[in-house]
Design a protein around this motif. Structure first.
Motif, PDB file in Angstrom:
ATOM      1  N   ALA A  91      -8.442   9.951  -2.486  1.00 44.55           N
ATOM      2  CA  ALA A  91      -8.457  11.045  -3.276  1.00 44.55           C
ATOM      3  C   ALA A  91      -7.340  11.292  -4.237  1.00 44.55           C
ATOM      4  CB  ALA A  91      -8.385  12.072  -2.163  1.00 44.55           C
ATOM      5  N   GLY A  92      -6.727  10.080  -4.114  1.00 44.44           N
ATOM      6  CA  GLY A  92      -5.556   9.929  -5.403  1.00 44.44           C
ATOM      7  C   GLY A  92      -4.272  10.815  -5.057  1.00 44.44           C
ATOM      8  N   LYS A  93      -4.022  11.053  -3.648  1.00 44.55           N
ATOM      9  CA  LYS A  93      -2.846  11.560  -3.107  1.00 44.55           C
ATOM     10  C   LYS A  93      -1.919  10.594  -2.764  1.00 44.55           C
ATOM     11  CE  LYS A  93      -4.759  15.849  -3.040  1.00 44.55           C
ATOM     12  NZ  LYS A  93      -4.313  16.779  -4.271  1.00 44.55           N
ATOM     13  N   HIS A  94      -0.476  10.803  -3.158  1.00 49.07           N
ATOM     14  CA  HIS A  94       0.501  10.080  -2.270  1.00 49.07           C
ATOM     15  C   HIS A  94       0.507  10.376  -0.827  1.00 49.07           C
ATOM     16  CE1 HIS A  94       1.843   9.279  -6.485  1.00 49.07           C
ATOM     17  NE2 HIS A  94       1.892  10.546  -6.552  1.00 49.07           N
ATOM     18  N   VAL A  95       1.112   9.493  -0.198  1.00 48.06           N
ATOM     19  CA  VAL A  95       1.186   9.806   1.315  1.00 48.06           C
ATOM     20  C   VAL A  95       2.744   9.336   2.020  1.00 48.06           C
ATOM     21  CG1 VAL A  95       0.458   9.069   3.692  1.00 48.06           C
ATOM     22  CG2 VAL A  95      -1.191   9.301   1.540  1.00 48.06           C
ATOM     23  N   TYR A  96       3.033  10.372   2.844  1.00 46.15           N
ATOM     24  CA  TYR A  96       4.203  10.092   3.632  1.00 46.15           C
ATOM     25  C   TYR A  96       3.657  10.091   4.957  1.00 46.15           C
ATOM     26  CZ  TYR A  96       8.730  10.117   5.904  1.00 46.15           C
ATOM     27  OH  TYR A  96       9.973   9.918   6.665  1.00 46.15           O
ATOM     28  N   SER A  97       3.797   8.974   5.752  1.00 43.51           N
ATOM     29  CA  SER A  97       3.291   8.823   7.131  1.00 43.51           C
ATOM     30  C   SER A  97       4.166   8.785   8.154  1.00 43.51           C
ATOM     31  CB  SER A  97       2.397   7.428   7.207  1.00 43.51           C
ATOM     32  OG  SER A  97       1.968   7.299   8.572  1.00 43.51           O
ATOM     33  N   GLU A  98       4.050   9.522   9.262  1.00 43.81           N
ATOM     34  CA  GLU A  98       4.458   9.020  10.338  1.00 43.81           C
ATOM     35  C   GLU A  98       4.509   7.801  10.736  1.00 43.81           C
ATOM     36  OE1 GLU A  98       6.730   9.607  13.021  1.00 43.81           O
ATOM     37  OE2 GLU A  98       7.568  11.390  12.219  1.00 43.81           O
ATOM     38  N   LYS A  99       5.630   7.220  11.686  1.00 45.15           N
ATOM     39  CA  LYS A  99       5.584   5.914  12.095  1.00 45.15           C
ATOM     40  C   LYS A  99       4.515   5.731  13.172  1.00 45.15           C
ATOM     41  CE  LYS A  99       9.427   7.164  14.938  1.00 45.15           C
ATOM     42  NZ  LYS A  99       8.453   8.069  15.949  1.00 45.15           N
ATOM     43  N   PRO A 100       3.796   4.410  13.304  1.00 46.45           N
ATOM     44  CA  PRO A 100       3.952   3.507  12.352  1.00 46.45           C
ATOM     45  C   PRO A 100       3.081   3.737  11.096  1.00 46.45           C
ATOM     46  CG  PRO A 100       2.377   3.117  14.260  1.00 46.45           C
ATOM     47  CD  PRO A 100       3.161   4.003  14.426  1.00 46.45           C
ATOM     48  N   LEU A 101       3.173   3.030  10.064  1.00 46.89           N
ATOM     49  CA  LEU A 101       2.194   3.374   8.980  1.00 46.89           C
ATOM     50  C   LEU A 101       0.918   2.866   9.154  1.00 46.89           C
ATOM     51  CD1 LEU A 101       1.897   3.652   5.763  1.00 46.89           C
ATOM     52  CD2 LEU A 101       2.315   1.353   5.644  1.00 46.89           C
ATOM     53  N   ALA A 102       0.713   1.676  10.063  1.00 45.36           N
ATOM     54  CA  ALA A 102      -0.637   1.701  10.877  1.00 45.36           C
ATOM     55  C   ALA A 102      -0.401   0.640  11.990  1.00 45.36           C
ATOM     56  CB  ALA A 102      -1.344   0.542   9.887  1.00 45.36           C
ATOM     57  N   MET A 103      -1.282   0.309  12.970  1.00 43.67           N
ATOM     58  CA  MET A 103      -1.020  -0.244  14.120  1.00 43.67           C
ATOM     59  C   MET A 103      -1.028  -1.771  14.329  1.00 43.67           C
ATOM     60  SD  MET A 103      -0.578   2.150  16.140  1.00 43.67           S
ATOM     61  CE  MET A 103      -0.823   1.489  17.885  1.00 43.67           C
ATOM     62  N   THR A 104      -1.284  -2.428  12.945  1.00 45.05           N
ATOM     63  CA  THR A 104      -1.112  -3.880  12.740  1.00 45.05           C
ATOM     64  C   THR A 104      -0.445  -4.067  11.130  1.00 45.05           C
ATOM     65  OG1 THR A 104      -3.555  -4.350  11.885  1.00 45.05           O
ATOM     66  CG2 THR A 104      -3.043  -4.302  14.216  1.00 45.05           C
ATOM     67  N   ALA A 105       0.169  -5.106  11.209  1.00 47.37           N
ATOM     68  CA  ALA A 105       0.657  -5.413   9.808  1.00 47.37           C
ATOM     69  C   ALA A 105      -0.296  -5.684   8.920  1.00 47.37           C
ATOM     70  CB  ALA A 105       1.513  -6.660  10.064  1.00 47.37           C
ATOM     71  N   THR A 106      -1.569  -6.196   9.375  1.00 53.22           N
ATOM     72  CA  THR A 106      -2.721  -6.520   8.378  1.00 53.22           C
ATOM     73  C   THR A 106      -3.317  -5.085   7.631  1.00 53.22           C
ATOM     74  OG1 THR A 106      -3.379  -8.573   9.389  1.00 53.22           O
ATOM     75  CG2 THR A 106      -4.720  -7.551   8.304  1.00 53.22           C
ATOM     76  N   GLU A 107      -3.367  -4.298   8.698  1.00 54.00           N
ATOM     77  CA  GLU A 107      -3.914  -2.898   8.313  1.00 54.00           C
ATOM     78  C   GLU A 107      -2.924  -2.287   7.468  1.00 54.00           C
ATOM     79  OE1 GLU A 107      -6.396  -0.046  10.979  1.00 54.00           O
ATOM     80  OE2 GLU A 107      -4.342  -0.338  11.861  1.00 54.00           O
ATOM     81  N   ALA A 108      -1.563  -2.267   7.676  1.00 53.24           N
ATOM     82  CA  ALA A 108      -0.679  -1.915   6.930  1.00 53.24           C
ATOM     83  C   ALA A 108      -0.374  -2.349   5.547  1.00 53.24           C
ATOM     84  CB  ALA A 108       0.969  -1.785   7.510  1.00 53.24           C
ATOM     85  N   SER A 109      -0.823  -3.639   5.502  1.00 58.04           N
ATOM     86  CA  SER A 109      -0.889  -4.252   4.079  1.00 58.04           C
ATOM     87  C   SER A 109      -2.134  -3.843   3.163  1.00 58.04           C
ATOM     88  CB  SER A 109      -0.902  -5.919   4.335  1.00 58.04           C
ATOM     89  OG  SER A 109       0.457  -6.389   5.043  1.00 58.04           O
ATOM     90  N   ALA A 110      -3.178  -3.760   3.938  1.00 55.96           N
ATOM     91  CA  ALA A 110      -4.219  -3.361   3.211  1.00 55.96           C
ATOM     92  C   ALA A 110      -4.095  -1.832   2.752  1.00 55.96           C
ATOM     93  CB  ALA A 110      -5.722  -3.350   4.399  1.00 55.96           C
ATOM     94  N   LEU A 111      -3.405  -1.432   3.381  1.00 56.47           N
ATOM     95  CA  LEU A 111      -3.138   0.324   3.010  1.00 56.47           C
ATOM     96  C   LEU A 111      -2.182   0.381   1.522  1.00 56.47           C
ATOM     97  CD1 LEU A 111      -2.383   2.249   5.937  1.00 56.47           C
ATOM     98  CD2 LEU A 111      -4.494   2.420   4.789  1.00 56.47           C
ATOM     99  N   ARG A 112      -1.075  -0.636   1.518  1.00 56.84           N
ATOM    100  CA  ARG A 112      -0.278  -0.714   0.457  1.00 56.84           C
ATOM    101  C   ARG A 112      -1.120  -1.189  -0.753  1.00 56.84           C
ATOM    102  NH1 ARG A 112       3.128  -5.811   1.371  1.00 56.84           N
ATOM    103  NH2 ARG A 112       0.927  -6.663   0.958  1.00 56.84           N
ATOM    104  N   ASP A 113      -2.023  -2.199  -0.405  1.00 56.01           N
ATOM    105  CA  ASP A 113      -2.723  -2.590  -1.484  1.00 56.01           C
ATOM    106  C   ASP A 113      -3.679  -1.747  -2.243  1.00 56.01           C
ATOM    107  OD1 ASP A 113      -1.302  -5.287  -1.059  1.00 56.01           O
ATOM    108  OD2 ASP A 113      -3.155  -5.956   0.130  1.00 56.01           O
ATOM    109  N   ARG A 114      -4.383  -0.901  -1.282  1.00 56.70           N
ATOM    110  CA  ARG A 114      -5.179   0.177  -1.854  1.00 56.70           C
ATOM    111  C   ARG A 114      -4.470   1.153  -2.463  1.00 56.70           C
ATOM    112  NH1 ARG A 114      -7.614  -0.294   3.554  1.00 56.70           N
ATOM    113  NH2 ARG A 114      -9.318  -1.386   3.657  1.00 56.70           N
TER     114      ARG A 114
END
Length: 386
Positions: A91-114
């Motif tokens: 939706a074009g929003k910036h995000v501040y997430s509570e920890k953890p960003l995701a439950m795996t590093a792979t998932e977190a990396s995918a969010l960063r790339d998106r």
């Protein structure tokens, strides 16, 4: 949306921690403006609105469609973090997430790339790195107060929470502490970031992790029993790119102990509580003579000197008030966006913390020792701590 110097933020997830964030809003009334809150549980949302009087969004789509909201505060349960963050990015929003960003590093990396592909920014809790206590300790390390840093110890033992009356722990709007979720997410995922963020800022990226984790108390006396209890103990040795080695222990079995120590060639810095922005920073010198060694042994560390804080903590915690300013992280992200600079808690850092945390809690998923793949740019101290 930024109006003048205030940035619109919206809360998604009105559970236990949402009240802690909301309670800190008055500390940022010149820079942050809350546009409203949403929770998929209508009762939780109603209780939040009754307590704070904020606008209640009718749906997640309504939050994401609101042009007044620039940053989404993702305060949902950890297993929902990735899905909600992904929707906000789309939706074009910036995000501040509570920890953890995701439950795996792979998932977190995918969010960063998106997020980068969409031109939006991500950041993640915890934000205790930005607090006065840890900024004071970091400044002392940079100033050479302990000589060359060699070793760091952090204890994040929280006591046997399952044996307490945690069902009576209620937030300001009456939300119970989510014990069941915490037991299934795991104390390492919930707590390791409080140490990993400051170690990363001080020592750079972690390069290797050697970890052991175990589930020592499978039955946490929940009704019904936990379907997927997470490890309730982990201990890891972490090697950093500047040569420092850290040992980090997480548990909800051992008695409460949150002491953090940074050991250098000429002294040690000790912080009793990294969850408290006002926690004293004590400088201790190693005992060299017989009397000094005796004092060190008898007093559990020897005599110490309390360092002056980098600045006075601008709020008073305790007695029902947070000892951390939970909104300092979102405020840092908002300032970074306005100033066109990297956030101190940016997406690369969040991915790195997620990767190291996963290695600590689930060592069986990685080679031993596990080689950390993620890296991040060096982090700047707060202006008032330089």
């Amino acid at each position: 949306m930024t109006v003048g110097q205030t940035t619109g933020i919206a809360i998604i997830g009105c559970g236990y921690v949402a009240d802690s964030y909301r309670q800190c809003l008055s500390l940022h009334d010149r820079t942050l403006r809350l546009t409203g809150a949403y929770d998929r549980d209508a009762q939780r949302l109603a209780a939040y609105k009754a307590t704070w009087g904020d606008h209640a969004y009718a749906s997640l789509d309504a939050v994401l469609a609101d042009p007044a909201c620039s940053i989404v505060l993702n305060l949902t349960d950890p297993e929902s973090h990735a899905a909600v963050t992904e929707a906000a990015i789309a939706a074009g929003k910036h995000v501040y997430s509570e920890k953890p960003l995701a439950m795996t590093a792979t998932e977190a990396s995918a969010l960063r790339d998106r997020a980068r592909a969409a031109g939006v920014r991500l950041a993640s809790a915890p934000c205790n790195l930005l607090g006065e206590s840890l900024q004071t300790a970091w400044a002392a390390v940079r100033a050479g107060a302990i000589g060359k840093a060699l070793l760091a110890y952090a204890e994040l033992d929280d006591g046997m929470i399952h044996r307490t009356h945690y069902g009576d722990w209620l937030s300001r709007s009456g939300k119970p502490w989510p014990g069941r979720g915490e037991f299934e997410t795991g104390c390492t995922y919930e707590h390791a970031g409080y140490a990993l963020t400051i170690f990363g800022a001080m020592f750079g990226a972690a390069t290797r992790v050697t970890s052991f984790a175990a589930l020592l108390v499978p039955d946490k006396q929940t009704t019904p029993p936990l379907a997927h209890p997470a490890p309730d103990f982990s201990v890891g040795c972490i090697e950093y790119e500047n040569g420092v080695v850290a040992r980090l222990t997480n548990s909800i079995v051992a008695p409460y102990d949150h002491r953090m120590r940074i050991i250098g060639e000429t002294g040690t810095l000790e912080i009793r509580e990294p969850w408290d922005y006002a926690s004293p920073v004590i400088l201790r010198r190693p005992g060299e003579g017989r009397i000094a060694r005796l004092i060190e042994r008898r007093l559990g560390g020897g005599l110490g000197k309390r360092l002056p804080m980098a600045r006075k903590v601008p709020f008073k915690g305790g007695r029902g008030k947070p000892t951390m300013d939970f909104l300092r992280g979102p405020a840092e992200l908002a300032a970074a966006i306005r100033d066109g600079r990297p956030s101190r808690l940016d997406e690369d850092f969040a991915v790195h913390i997620t990767e190291v945390t996963e290695m600590l809690q689930y060592p069986e998923r990685f080679d031993r020792p596990a080689r950390v793949q993620s890296r991040f740019a060096s982090i700047e101290p707060m202006e008032w701590a330089r």
